[in-house]
Design a protein around this motif. Sequence first.
Motif, mmCIF file in Angstrom:
data_model
loop_
_atom_site.group_PDB
_atom_site.id
_atom_site.type_symbol
_atom_site.label_atom_id
_atom_site.label_comp_id
_atom_site.label_asym_id
_atom_site.label_seq_id
_atom_site.Cartn_x
_atom_site.Cartn_y
_atom_site.Cartn_z
ATOM 1 N N PHE B 78 47.508 41.550 41.459
ATOM 2 C CA PHE B 78 48.810 41.838 40.492
ATOM 3 C C PHE B 78 48.790 43.243 40.107
ATOM 4 O O PHE B 78 49.652 44.158 40.193
ATOM 5 N N SER B 79 47.405 43.865 39.578
ATOM 6 C CA SER B 79 47.521 45.032 39.041
ATOM 7 C C SER B 79 47.183 46.480 40.067
ATOM 8 O O SER B 79 47.022 47.580 39.633
ATOM 9 N N GLU B 80 46.916 45.751 41.318
ATOM 10 C CA GLU B 80 46.576 46.751 42.046
ATOM 11 C C GLU B 80 47.718 47.372 43.049
ATOM 12 O O GLU B 80 47.626 48.272 43.922
ATOM 13 N N LEU B 81 48.730 46.627 43.061
ATOM 14 C CA LEU B 81 50.033 46.801 43.915
ATOM 15 C C LEU B 81 50.584 48.028 43.327
ATOM 16 O O LEU B 81 50.780 48.410 42.129
ATOM 17 N N GLU B 82 51.382 48.859 44.099
ATOM 18 C CA GLU B 82 52.017 49.983 43.590
ATOM 19 C C GLU B 82 53.226 49.910 42.701
ATOM 20 O O GLU B 82 53.417 50.624 41.681
ATOM 21 N N ALA B 83 53.849 48.740 43.167
ATOM 22 C CA ALA B 83 55.025 48.283 42.471
ATOM 23 C C ALA B 83 54.807 46.912 42.205
ATOM 24 O O ALA B 83 54.561 46.376 43.285
ATOM 25 N N GLN B 84 55.667 46.475 41.361
ATOM 26 C CA GLN B 84 55.888 44.908 41.176
ATOM 27 C C GLN B 84 56.442 44.409 42.370
ATOM 28 O O GLN B 84 57.433 44.854 42.890
#
Lengths: 312, 184
Positions: B78-84
């Motif tokens: 979840f926190s590594e993605l460039e955008a949600q």
Amino acid sequence: MSFKHKHLLGIQALSASDILTILETAESFLEISAREVKKVPTLRGKTIVNLFFEPSTRTRSSFELAAKRLSADIINFSNQTSSVSKGESLKDTVLSLEAMNTDAIIVRHSYAGAPHFISTFCRSHIINAGDGAHEHPTQALLDAFTIKQEKAKFKNLKVVIVGDILHSRVARSNIFLLSKMGAKVVCVGPPAFLPIEFQQFGTQIDYNLDRAIEGADVIMTLRIQLERQQKNSFPSIREYRNIYGLTEERFRKAKKDAIIMHPGPINRGVEISSDLADSLQSIILKQVENGVAVRMAILYLLLGGKDRETSD
Amino acid sequence: MNEKIKARVMDSRKIKRVLERITTEIIERNRDLKNLVIIGIRTRGIYIGKRISKLIKNAENIDIPVGVLDITLYRDDFSELEAQHMVKKTEIDFSVTDKDVLLVDDVLFTGRTIRAAMDSLIDLGRPKTIQLLVLIDRGHRELPIKADYVGKYLPTSRREIVHVKLKEIDNKDEVLITEPSSLE
């Protein structure tokens, strides 16, 4: 489709496509609150602060539930029980909270612009939960979500907002949002509460509710904010009710399938008759229910993904 | 990003045959078919699940309900993605408690999607069993997860991408292996 904002300070900074992204995301969150286990692990480990300098039940608990259903940790902070009453400045209060590694701060303050001010020196995501008479973006978004549920679209809907427009952040945010989405907004209220300057926001202004309500799809009644009134700003509650209260007789002039909204808390028998508030066409409790899903969507969209640099 | 097609490994006939074979396996293994429910993982797992449900109906005249699972909220990155990632609806209008749940996805790769799907399912109730069906198993597991029904084992390199296309949303049935072209 993506959402690029770091903070949610007001509707004014959002585009129509941002608004649709929030509403569509909220749609997917509705189902979670209907489950037996009303929780998903998405924001596990995130810390959120409810920083409320003004009283609130609905908005504060709605944010609290939204955060908890996403598995975030949330703490509540209100000025009555804090060092603010010992004279600490807003900036110092926020900085010391943030020193405990918060990820998002939800702010309600009686001064317009307080959330924006906080966002200028904070690392955390800032969400405006109402600032003075400026904006209350999450209320407008949940109102829009509820309208979309009932009417499926915004284009050319006639939305009448009745009450103390001048002091209402709910009205302002709704005016911004609904005009962005192509609805036709008519503001109605006593002249002292409805300065002609509101026309610049692209709304129509009317001082006669009986005339304005004709053909309305949505009637949004606002609470007469007795705590914010200067003395003598209107003659009497009774007179207000006679001229601007939503009664059965007046409501009959709206479209047959018109809906009634109210951001709460209601003054029954003042801005809206008690029977109408409980009628089938009143979607006041639906608004409250949807509020949790909309706030879950906002927390998800702001806190998801890598840290963003964009400043608004 | 440009992609170069390296191989077309399945066409509509092959996909059909494979799903028929898997249906037979499911029927053989699940004596109590009436207790079976299908949960398709968004997006293409839904359509494979619906096809399987139809094949079982044709063979045994039993209606198997199909639910839709969106695993976005259970992702571990979840926190590594460039955008949600956009969250879509989970639509399961039956209880999974005490059911034999057949989880369906198009491609099994690292296993992380399946981990998320199982966590999500267990939050919805307590299934009696969970079985996994995938059209393609391309290897490279990062978690101890294994499918019960596999359409085709497809050895791939990590660089390669497996595309499953289905008539319902892609206008045709096929499975392709592509590779991002190194030229900009």
